[in-house]
Each structure stands twice: as structure tokens, then as C-alpha cells.
Design a protein around this motif. Sequence first.
Motif, short mmCIF file in Angstrom:
data_model
loop_
_atom_site.label_atom_id
_atom_site.label_comp_id
_atom_site.label_asym_id
_atom_site.label_seq_id
_atom_site.Cartn_x
_atom_site.Cartn_y
_atom_site.Cartn_z
N THR A 1 36.03 -14.86 -38.20
CA THR A 1 35.91 -16.25 -37.32
C THR A 1 35.52 -15.86 -35.81
OG1 THR A 1 37.89 -15.24 -36.24
CG2 THR A 1 38.04 -16.92 -37.68
N ILE A 2 34.12 -16.48 -35.88
CA ILE A 2 33.16 -16.47 -34.94
C ILE A 2 33.42 -17.78 -33.69
CG2 ILE A 2 31.60 -15.75 -35.70
CD1 ILE A 2 29.94 -18.39 -36.12
N ILE B 1 33.91 -0.27 -35.14
CA ILE B 1 32.48 -1.41 -35.53
C ILE B 1 33.15 -2.56 -35.18
CG2 ILE B 1 31.58 -2.08 -36.90
CD1 ILE B 1 31.35 1.17 -38.47
N CYS B 2 34.39 -3.24 -35.39
CA CYS B 2 34.75 -4.24 -34.86
C CYS B 2 34.51 -4.78 -33.11
CB CYS B 2 35.90 -4.83 -35.59
SG CYS B 2 36.44 -6.66 -34.98
N ALA B 3 34.57 -3.56 -32.42
CA ALA B 3 35.26 -3.63 -31.83
C ALA B 3 33.12 -4.38 -30.94
CB ALA B 3 35.73 -2.67 -30.26
N ARG B 4 32.78 -3.09 -31.18
CA ARG B 4 30.89 -3.69 -31.10
C ARG B 4 30.32 -4.63 -31.46
NH1 ARG B 4 26.07 0.99 -31.23
NH2 ARG B 4 24.88 -0.57 -30.02
N VAL B 5 30.30 -5.41 -32.79
CA VAL B 5 30.46 -6.32 -32.22
C VAL B 5 30.26 -7.64 -31.69
CG1 VAL B 5 30.35 -8.31 -34.37
CG2 VAL B 5 29.48 -5.66 -35.01
N LYS B 6 32.26 -7.47 -31.53
CA LYS B 6 32.76 -8.31 -31.00
C LYS B 6 32.27 -8.50 -29.26
CE LYS B 6 37.39 -8.47 -31.11
NZ LYS B 6 38.23 -8.43 -31.71
N ALA B 7 32.01 -7.42 -28.62
CA ALA B 7 30.91 -7.14 -27.49
C ALA B 7 29.47 -7.55 -27.59
CB ALA B 7 31.55 -5.66 -27.16
N ALA B 8 29.12 -7.89 -28.86
CA ALA B 8 27.89 -8.27 -28.57
C ALA B 8 27.59 -9.66 -27.97
CB ALA B 8 26.64 -8.17 -29.99
N THR C 1 34.41 -13.05 -32.91
CA THR C 1 36.09 -13.05 -32.31
C THR C 1 37.49 -12.15 -33.33
OG1 THR C 1 36.66 -15.49 -33.24
CG2 THR C 1 35.80 -15.35 -30.87
N ASP C 2 36.61 -12.37 -34.27
CA ASP C 2 37.53 -11.47 -35.42
C ASP C 2 36.44 -10.77 -36.69
OD1 ASP C 2 39.38 -10.45 -37.28
OD2 ASP C 2 40.82 -11.96 -37.08
#
Length: 90
Positions: free
Chosen positions: A80-81, A30-37, A20-21
Amino acid sequence: MPWQSVAANHLSPGTRIRVTDCGPGVPGTICARVKAAVWRVDDLCSIGCDAARHLDLYIGEQIRGAIEDEEFYFVTKAATIRAEPPRALR
């Protein structure tokens, strides 16, 4: 599997993870791709995994000499997850 697999020693296999963050210092793209997965715990972590809050997100095979040179490699201590326990078998 790239962009799906997580290694963790403190979560049950099958636990689903959503980032989530990403924490500070992670580039936005990079964060956007990680959060979309949609990530799922399917392995134990073997190196540097003493901390109970350590996760290794698998983003694909290393193609350069040093993993730190990979485009999507990052280390953060403030991500955060959201974790969803594995579903019970019917």
C-alpha cells in the motif's frame, strides 16, 4: 536517483509516493528502508507495466547477474502507498 525514483505509467511526473506497507513476504529490514524513503515519480515504466497499479521503485544499480539476486529486490502484489500529487508551479 536511488531510493527516490519511481517509474509509473498511471501517475503524473512529480507525484510523491510513501510506501505504507510492503505486503507479505518482504523482510522487515528491507521494508523498513523502503518505507523510510521518499519516492517521486520521474520516469515511465517500460517492462511489465500493464497493470494500472504497477510501480517500479529504483533502489540502485544492479551489481549481480540476475536482478532477483539483489538484496533489496522484491515483488509484491499487496503493498500500500500514499500518493501526493505534484505541487503546482508558482
